[in-house]
Write a protein that holds these residues in place. Structure first.
Motif, PDB file in Angstrom:
ATOM      1  N   LEU A 223      38.068  43.824  52.688  1.00 47.25           N
ATOM      2  CA  LEU A 223      38.384  44.190  51.181  1.00 47.25           C
ATOM      3  C   LEU A 223      38.620  43.303  50.327  1.00 47.25           C
ATOM      4  CD1 LEU A 223      39.073  46.732  49.429  1.00 47.25           C
ATOM      5  CD2 LEU A 223      41.326  46.767  50.345  1.00 47.25           C
ATOM      6  N   PRO A 224      39.201  42.496  51.279  1.00 49.65           N
ATOM      7  CA  PRO A 224      40.101  41.677  50.131  1.00 49.65           C
ATOM      8  C   PRO A 224      38.325  40.637  49.304  1.00 49.65           C
ATOM      9  CG  PRO A 224      41.324  40.793  51.991  1.00 49.65           C
ATOM     10  CD  PRO A 224      40.203  42.291  52.046  1.00 49.65           C
ATOM     11  N   SER A 225      37.446  40.058  50.891  1.00 51.60           N
ATOM     12  CA  SER A 225      35.831  39.537  49.834  1.00 51.60           C
ATOM     13  C   SER A 225      35.796  40.448  49.202  1.00 51.60           C
ATOM     14  CB  SER A 225      35.191  39.041  51.444  1.00 51.60           C
ATOM     15  OG  SER A 225      34.830  40.396  52.340  1.00 51.60           O
ATOM     16  N   LEU A 226      35.278  41.709  49.406  1.00 53.02           N
ATOM     17  CA  LEU A 226      33.993  42.570  48.419  1.00 53.02           C
ATOM     18  C   LEU A 226      35.653  42.808  46.799  1.00 53.02           C
ATOM     19  CD1 LEU A 226      34.044  45.344  50.470  1.00 53.02           C
ATOM     20  CD2 LEU A 226      32.107  44.135  49.641  1.00 53.02           C
ATOM     21  N   ALA A 227      37.057  42.914  46.783  1.00 53.98           N
ATOM     22  CA  ALA A 227      37.527  42.388  45.425  1.00 53.98           C
ATOM     23  C   ALA A 227      37.620  41.445  45.135  1.00 53.98           C
ATOM     24  CB  ALA A 227      38.670  42.437  46.185  1.00 53.98           C
ATOM     25  N   ASP A 228      37.432  40.217  45.685  1.00 61.54           N
ATOM     26  CA  ASP A 228      37.013  38.791  45.339  1.00 61.54           C
ATOM     27  C   ASP A 228      35.301  38.900  44.350  1.00 61.54           C
ATOM     28  OD1 ASP A 228      39.062  37.623  45.806  1.00 61.54           O
ATOM     29  OD2 ASP A 228      38.144  36.721  47.474  1.00 61.54           O
ATOM     30  N   ARG A 234      42.754  43.169  44.838  1.00 68.28           N
ATOM     31  CA  ARG A 234      42.199  44.485  46.132  1.00 68.28           C
ATOM     32  C   ARG A 234      42.590  46.076  45.051  1.00 68.28           C
ATOM     33  NH1 ARG A 234      45.179  42.473  51.421  1.00 68.28           N
ATOM     34  NH2 ARG A 234      45.053  40.721  50.704  1.00 68.28           N
ATOM     35  N   ALA A 235      44.196  45.758  44.633  1.00 64.18           N
ATOM     36  CA  ALA A 235      44.008  47.554  44.654  1.00 64.18           C
ATOM     37  C   ALA A 235      43.844  47.554  42.977  1.00 64.18           C
ATOM     38  CB  ALA A 235      45.471  47.426  43.892  1.00 64.18           C
ATOM     39  N   ALA A 236      43.378  47.064  42.261  1.00 61.05           N
ATOM     40  CA  ALA A 236      42.327  47.292  41.475  1.00 61.05           C
ATOM     41  C   ALA A 236      40.838  47.970  41.273  1.00 61.05           C
ATOM     42  CB  ALA A 236      42.582  46.391  40.179  1.00 61.05           C
ATOM     43  N   PHE A 237      40.391  47.102  42.570  1.00 60.90           N
ATOM     44  CA  PHE A 237      39.059  47.141  43.167  1.00 60.90           C
ATOM     45  C   PHE A 237      38.874  47.880  44.002  1.00 60.90           C
ATOM     46  CE2 PHE A 237      36.143  46.824  46.969  1.00 60.90           C
ATOM     47  CZ  PHE A 237      35.045  46.303  45.748  1.00 60.90           C
ATOM     48  N   SER A 238      39.554  48.384  44.838  1.00 59.67           N
ATOM     49  CA  SER A 238      39.749  49.764  45.321  1.00 59.67           C
ATOM     50  C   SER A 238      39.875  50.943  44.918  1.00 59.67           C
ATOM     51  CB  SER A 238      41.172  49.578  46.933  1.00 59.67           C
ATOM     52  OG  SER A 238      40.715  51.066  46.934  1.00 59.67           O
ATOM     53  N   ARG A 239      41.220  50.962  44.070  1.00 60.55           N
ATOM     54  CA  ARG A 239      41.044  52.517  43.042  1.00 60.55           C
ATOM     55  C   ARG A 239      39.198  52.327  42.327  1.00 60.55           C
ATOM     56  NH1 ARG A 239      45.362  51.140  41.076  1.00 60.55           N
ATOM     57  NH2 ARG A 239      44.752  49.215  39.207  1.00 60.55           N
ATOM     58  N   ARG A 240      39.255  51.328  41.584  1.00 58.66           N
ATOM     59  CA  ARG A 240      38.033  51.568  40.410  1.00 58.66           C
ATOM     60  C   ARG A 240      36.823  51.941  41.309  1.00 58.66           C
ATOM     61  NH1 ARG A 240      34.942  47.152  36.380  1.00 58.66           N
ATOM     62  NH2 ARG A 240      37.450  46.905  36.206  1.00 58.66           N
ATOM     63  N   THR A 242      36.667  53.321  44.324  1.00 65.15           N
ATOM     64  CA  THR A 242      37.057  55.296  44.969  1.00 65.15           C
ATOM     65  C   THR A 242      37.144  55.976  43.770  1.00 65.15           C
ATOM     66  OG1 THR A 242      38.525  53.710  46.808  1.00 65.15           O
ATOM     67  CG2 THR A 242      38.518  56.176  46.009  1.00 65.15           C
ATOM     68  N   THR A 243      37.036  55.734  42.622  1.00 70.86           N
ATOM     69  CA  THR A 243      37.080  57.121  41.427  1.00 70.86           C
ATOM     70  C   THR A 243      35.635  56.673  41.360  1.00 70.86           C
ATOM     71  OG1 THR A 243      38.940  56.162  40.321  1.00 70.86           O
ATOM     72  CG2 THR A 243      37.698  56.899  39.153  1.00 70.86           C
ATOM     73  N   LEU A 244      34.670  55.513  41.013  1.00 72.63           N
ATOM     74  CA  LEU A 244      33.209  56.448  40.726  1.00 72.63           C
ATOM     75  C   LEU A 244      32.500  56.151  41.964  1.00 72.63           C
ATOM     76  CD1 LEU A 244      32.892  52.775  38.482  1.00 72.63           C
ATOM     77  CD2 LEU A 244      33.878  55.254  38.390  1.00 72.63           C
ATOM     78  N   VAL A 245      32.477  56.265  43.068  1.00 71.64           N
ATOM     79  CA  VAL A 245      31.801  56.248  44.265  1.00 71.64           C
ATOM     80  C   VAL A 245      32.285  57.861  44.917  1.00 71.64           C
ATOM     81  CG1 VAL A 245      30.942  54.563  46.645  1.00 71.64           C
ATOM     82  CG2 VAL A 245      31.030  53.574  43.984  1.00 71.64           C
ATOM     83  N   GLY A 246      33.494  57.852  45.004  1.00 71.42           N
ATOM     84  CA  GLY A 246      33.983  58.953  46.081  1.00 71.42           C
ATOM     85  C   GLY A 246      34.904  58.695  47.299  1.00 71.42           C
TER      86      GLY A 246
END
Length: 323
Positions: A223-228, A234-240, A242-246
């Motif tokens: 998760l950290p490498s994908l957020a980078d 990390r929190a903003a990436f995970s939230r965005r 999940t919202t878009l991809v489902g």
């Protein structure tokens, strides 16, 4: 390979089918529902009517393209008042793999290019599930020249097959499918969606992550490498994401690895240990456990028999359409 091309390669199974069909009025054809397939119709000549299961008939013209992503039934006719017969070209029928047909009559001619693709329900992707029952791309002079060129080439090959036609037609059918989806996402209502995969593919941060995951599923992503990679916390990436991809980033990564593994098992003779390595699992045992949780069968049985049911949740994330 970009995400859209990658998804089409994963979910399609077998060879696409196509036919050039000519009807003379009066005519009316019902195209039955064909679960597990996607079909298209292109008007090459004439002005027929699309008669959907519900709603008013739709007038069509030369150059109009219709795509039915979910294999739902519909009808076409020279007039909404004409009685309907069973279809002369079912996109899910092997008889329409590559051919032409003509049906005589006293009236004006309508010429159509019809075709279909078989989809593997065990590798169904939310990009396709999110699409509407019908994508209708009306012809407009000067619009989508690449789509028109693909239609002309495909129609010419089917009407006058020459050496290498099997390969050319299969490639053109794949090209046509991608052009239809590109037109939908770029210029159609798909562009206007505020959530879902249309928005995910248009979001620079999320699309960069999707491209990376699809390009190299074996990479030890976290998760950290994908957020980078997305340039977000990390929190903003995970939230965005999940919202878009489902589903969450790590659930989608798991799903994509196992979907890729399913394709490798069915379409190659690579040993199971090699498949595990190519999709990012450190051991064959861990891969086999994850695969069985997802598909409901062991990798070896899947290779021999296929999947008895569409997969459900994946590592805490469910493959769902959003939007």
């Amino acid at each position: 390979m970009d995400v859209l091309s990658d998804v089409m390669a994963i979910v399609r199974t077998g060879r696409p089918r196509s036919a050039r069909v000519e009807w003379h009025a009066p005519w009316g054809q019902r195209f039955p529902s064909s679960p597990g397939s996607a079909g298209f119709q292109v008007i090459l000549q004439g002005s027929p009517w699309l008669i959907p299961p519900t709603g008013d008939p739709i007038a069509l013209g030369v150059g109009d393209v219709m795509f039915f992503p979910h294999g739902h039934g519909y009808a076409l006719a020279d007039s909404p008042a004409t009685p309907l017969a069973e279809s002369a070209c079912d996109p899910g029928d092997e008889a329409c793999l590559f051919g032409s047909a003509s049906f005589p009559g006293p009236g004006a001619a309508t010429v159509m290019l019809c075709g279909g693709y078989q989809l593997d329900p065990s590798r169904s992707h939310p990009i396709l599930r999110e699409l509407p029952e019908l994508i209708h791309l009306p012809a407009h002079l000067g619009h989508r020249p690449e789509l028109r060129a693909a239609v002309e080439l495909l129609g010419g090959e089917i009407a006058n097959p020459r050496l290498g036609a099997d390969t050319v037609v299969a490639s053109l059918l794949d090209t046509l499918l991608l052009y239809i989806l590109r037109a939908w996402y770029d210029t159609g209502p798909g562009r206007c969606q505020v959530s879902g995969w249309a928005a995910a593919l248009a979001d620079p941060a999320i699309s960069a992550v999707l491209d990376a995951v699809h390009d190299d599923p074996a990479h030890p992503w976290t998760l950290p490498s994908l957020a980078d990679l997305a340039g977000l916390s990390r929190a903003a990436f995970s939230r965005r994401f999940t919202t878009l991809v489902g589903q969450s980033p790590m659930a989608y990564l798991t799903w994509w690895r196992l979907a890729t593994a399913g394709r490798l098992l069915r379409e190659s003779d690579a040993p199971q240990a090699e498949v595990a390595t190519r999709v990012g699992y450190g051991s064959e045992f861990a891969f086999a456990n994850a695969f069985k949780r997802h598909y409901g069968v062991a990798p070896g049985r899947y290779r021999r028999e296929g999947c008895p049911r569409p997969p459900g949740p994946v590592d805490g994330g469910e493959v769902v359409a959003v939007g």
